[in-house]
Design an enzyme around this catalytic site. Structure first.
Site, mmCIF file in Angstrom:
data_model
loop_
_atom_site.group_PDB
_atom_site.id
_atom_site.type_symbol
_atom_site.label_atom_id
_atom_site.label_comp_id
_atom_site.label_asym_id
_atom_site.label_seq_id
_atom_site.Cartn_x
_atom_site.Cartn_y
_atom_site.Cartn_z
ATOM 1 N N GLU A 182 0.815 -1.222 0.000
ATOM 2 C CA GLU A 182 0.000 0.000 0.000
ATOM 3 C C GLU A 182 0.850 1.274 0.000
ATOM 4 O O GLU A 182 0.537 2.232 -0.697
ATOM 5 C CB GLU A 182 -0.936 0.022 1.212
ATOM 6 C CG GLU A 182 -2.131 -0.913 1.100
ATOM 7 C CD GLU A 182 -1.810 -2.333 1.502
ATOM 8 O OE1 GLU A 182 -0.667 -2.588 1.943
ATOM 9 O OE2 GLU A 182 -2.693 -3.191 1.373
ATOM 10 N N HIS A 251 -9.555 -4.656 11.084
ATOM 11 C CA HIS A 251 -10.242 -4.501 9.798
ATOM 12 C C HIS A 251 -11.563 -3.744 9.927
ATOM 13 O O HIS A 251 -12.380 -3.779 9.024
ATOM 14 C CB HIS A 251 -10.541 -5.877 9.180
ATOM 15 C CG HIS A 251 -9.348 -6.578 8.634
ATOM 16 N ND1 HIS A 251 -8.327 -7.030 9.426
ATOM 17 C CD2 HIS A 251 -9.004 -6.908 7.363
ATOM 18 C CE1 HIS A 251 -7.417 -7.616 8.673
ATOM 19 N NE2 HIS A 251 -7.786 -7.564 7.423
#
Lengths: 448, 329
Positions: A182, A251
């Site tokens: 990322e 998450h």
């Protein structure tokens, strides 16, 4: 029907690969099932003979836990299952514990007021997922410099199927699978934007964007200012944000308040499909870095989407979902689900709530909030994020400074609990904001 | 440090040598002036001088053509002057004035020029590395043959995002030259104390990226290596790594007491390996130029630099209204 993803509530039994009377052993692929994310092969876990197939292939919207076939042991009479009929076991699934609104057919919400398209415009039911894809695809057809990059966006067709079919249409030059890096690919996206392209950078979840935070804030958001207006990053960072269903603390975070704090960023957090589409198109055309916060739970929800060529929605314009006179409920994104549910129930008690969907958090339509609060004299904010330094805190401060004399009660911020997201189903449900809590807050500010 | 001596009769024209001399000298004198203005309180904050490293950018710019891009860290004044940005605009940015490249809102570490394809000036160590790969991505996407020079130091070379960028750059065959300016010190930490394998360019092999080590005190060697790297990228063969061994004479920033190295080490480098003296020597011994020619160049540079300092002092501070502009396009 097996649950094959954290947010799956129902699926399509695409194809049976066995027929009644076939012998199967554990591990044999017996059916293809289309979930909210992908088409999956489903394996038998038992040995035996396919006694009876209860759900025909091609059946859509088969709820999780529905019996789809019966396997009998070798020697067992198939007759014994003749009378078996499909039932849905009353097991509290992950999904049903989250919200009743998420069960069965995609919930369809009635829009009380639409500032975005004229009344009488033909509409089509679309899921948020389809709307996002349509928005991106339309802009990619329109502008060659727009491309999509991220993990699993191309060949896998999107981790959440948002980019389904886009590789076929646009090819691998414009729909680009990245390695799981990322920090690196967000930086490459920023560089490509400096170089004159319009990247859409997908994060599989905004939780993973934490690795890329430096590029989002330091490289993308600040460069226009630091360069004295010479160059900036026209790009979109998008992906699901907030809690899905039992995916735990790492998450499940809602980053709305974090991103909303940064000058140089625009922050979008749509609830409905038409907003998702119209705002996505606006985001891609915007010459600034735009944070586009989606929600995994909402992906499968269907809403009316106007059939208008080139339908866009301007940033910074809230939408009144329901008019009311007793209290203003301000929300955005998935928070709207609780706000609308609460407003429905409150009406039964004679409390008319005005429900405002901010849709974009930066720029924020504070005039719309103030206008409504000046009418209702009460305000409750609803969001899934944590309480300290939340979006509602900012709204409260604006309302206090700009409309103090209009307030008949303190503003209440309904938020997620001040804890990392737990895994256990009951704890997660409690950690999230609930409709009941919104109702309680409204009753508190209306002194009922 | 590779101790390769500059050839006394290199295959290079007088004009080219004089250009290198002039460009390097401009950076040297500009930086000396910036240091002076810092001491006078006219420049604030962080100010990282490029003195000693001039041959790196001047050599590589000699291998670049129009449309090529460059991006670097916060030690960026030399890069800006080498790619042709106006010394007045750079100096006025250092003093935080309206006439600066960023209207005084960026400062020493954050300057840009779209016109000269200079993409910053980045204050976060190694952030410019994926950004440089992204600029190259844009060129490849558009189908032109431009290359991007992505400069970073030996300190940045240990950042994880460098290797994420290497991987994607080779995977997608991006026309990017990763230029590691190895000046041997990441702020105050020598490469020996920060890095197990100090041959940074060799790390590209893990990603299939070719590279080489270059003597960064020899502008001709830098130019030759730059040309090779540029040819590689323009031919569509993907990225290339140049590890350029160089040395900064001054501290990391203006506030660096430089206790991590000896005075003798710095003096030895200045005496024996100075890149500007090396070219000066070639010019004179090869009779490409006379002492008088060089004196007139020195004078001309001095005037340019003094003018930039005057401009930077005279340019007004930005109007207060500038606080609120350029936040959104």
């Amino acid at each position: 029907m097996p649950a094959l993803s954290p947010t799956m509530e129902e699926g399509t039994l695409t194809k049976w690969l066995v027929k009644e009377g076939d012998t199967v052993t554990s591990g044999d692929i017996i059916a293809e099932i289309e979930t909210d994310k992908a088409t999956m092969e489903f394996e038998s876990v038992d040995e035996g003979i396919i006694g009876k197939i209860l759900i025909k292939e091609g059946t859509e919207a088969v709820k999780v836990n529905t019996v789809i076939a019966v396997i009998v042991e070798v020697g067992e009479k198939i007759d014994t299952v003749q009378s078996f009929s499909p039932i849905v076991e009353n097991v509290p699934t992950v999904q049903s514990t989250k919200s009743s609104a998420l069960n069965s057919k995609p919930a369809v919400h009635k829009i009380s007021q639409s500032p975005d398209y004229p009344e009488g415009t033909p509409v089509q039911k679309k899921t948020v997922r389809e709307a996002l894809r349509d928005g991106m695809s339309e802009e990619m057809r329109r502008d060659e410099s727009v491309f999509l990059m991220g993990e699993e966006v191309a060949e896998y067709q999107g981790a959440y199927k948002i980019s389904q079919g886009m590789l076929d249409e646009f090819g691998d030059k414009r729909i680009i699978d990245t390695p799981i890096t990322e920090h690196g690919f967000a930086g490459i996206g920023v560089g490509a934007a400096f170089g004159g392209l319009r990247p859409i950078v997908e994060f599989m979840t905004f939780n993973f964007a934490m690795q890329a935070m430096d590029h989002i804030i330091n490289s993308a958001a600040k460069t226009l200012y630091m360069s004295g207006g010479q160059m900036g990053a026209s790009m979109v960072f998008r992906g699901p944000n907030g809690a899905a269903a039992r995916v735990g603390a790492q998450h499940s975070q809602d980053y709305a308040a974090w991103f909303m704090q940064v000058p140089g960023l625009k922050v979008v957090m749509p609830y409905s499909a038409s907003d998702a589409k119209g705002l996505m198109k606006t985001a891609i055309r915007d010459d600034n870095p735009v944070i586009f916060l989606e929600n995994e739970i909402l992906y499968g929800q269907a809403f009316d989407v106007p059939e208008i060529d080139d339908f866009t929605i301007p940033f910074g314009k809230a939408r009144i979902w329901r008019e009311g006179s007793d209290v203003t409920i301000v929300s955005f994104g998935i928070g709207m689900k609780y706000a609308i549910e609460a407003a429905d129930k409150l009406l039964e008690d004679g409390i008319k709530a005005e429900v405002l969907d901010l849709r974009t958090l930066r720029p924020m339509d504070t005039p719309a909030i103030l206008q409504s609060v000046m009418k209702t004299n009460r305000c409750v904010t609803v969001e899934e994020g944590w309480p300290q330094g939340c979006v509602g805190n900012y709204i409260s401060s604006v309302v206090m400074q700009e409309a103090f004399d209009y307030l008949d009660a303190p503003v209440i911020n309904c938020t997620g609990k001040d804890v990392p997201m737990p895994y256990a189903a009951n704890l997660e449900k409690h950690a999230l904001i609930t409709t009941e809590e919104v109702i309680t807050a409204v009753k508190q500010v209306t002194y009922r | 440090m590779a101790a390769r001596k500059a050839k006394t009769k290199p295959n290079v024209s007088a004009e080219e040598l004089i250009t290198y001399y002039r460009d390097m000298l401009l950076i040297r004198r500009f930086e000396e002036k910036a240091g002076q203005l810092y001491g006078m309180g006219l420049i604030g904050g962080f100010c990282h001088l490029y003195i000693g490293q001039e041959a790196v950018v001047v050599g590589l710019e000699a291998a670049a053509k129009d449309g090529d891009k460059r991006v670097t860290s916060y030690r960026d004044h030399g890069h800006m002057l080498a790619c042709g940005m106006d010394p007045n605009g750079v100096m006025a940015e250092l003093t935080g004035r309206e006439g600066g490249y960023s209207k005084g809102k960026g400062g020493s570490m954050h300057m840009f020029s779209k016109e000269k394809d200079f993409y910053g000036g980045h204050g976060i160590v190694a952030a410019q590395v994926p950004i440089g790969a992204g600029l190259a991505f844009a060129d490849r996407y558009k189908g032109n043959d431009h290359v991007t020079f992505t400069y970073f130091g030996d300190g940045a070379a240990n950042q994880g995002q460098v290797y994420e960028a290497y991987n994607m750059a080779e995977l997608w065959m991006l026309p990017v030259i990763f230029v590691i300016e190895n000046n041997q010190y990441a702020m105050g930490t020598s490469t020996k104390r920060s890095t197990k394998s100090i041959s940074y360019w060799e790390r590209g092999a893990s990603y299939g990226i070719p590279g080489e080590e270059v003597d960064g005190m020899d502008v001709l060697a830098v130019k030759a290596a730059g040309q090779k790297a540029v040819d590689h990228c323009r031919a569509g063969k993907g990225p290339y790594i140049l590890e350029i061994k160089t040395y900064r004479y001054r501290g990391h920033s203006m506030s660096d007491p430089a206790k991590y190295r000896t005075r003798e080490e710095v003096q030895k480098m200045r005496d024996e390996r100075d890149p500007i003296e090396a070219v000066r020597s070639i010019l004179l011994t090869g009779k490409y130029a006379s002492e008088d020619d060089l004196k007139s160049i020195d004078k001309e540079i001095k005037e340019v630099v003094n003018a930039s300092a005057e401009f930077a002092k005279d340019s007004p501070e930005p109007a207060l209204g500038e606080l609120w502009t350029d936040i959104y396009a």
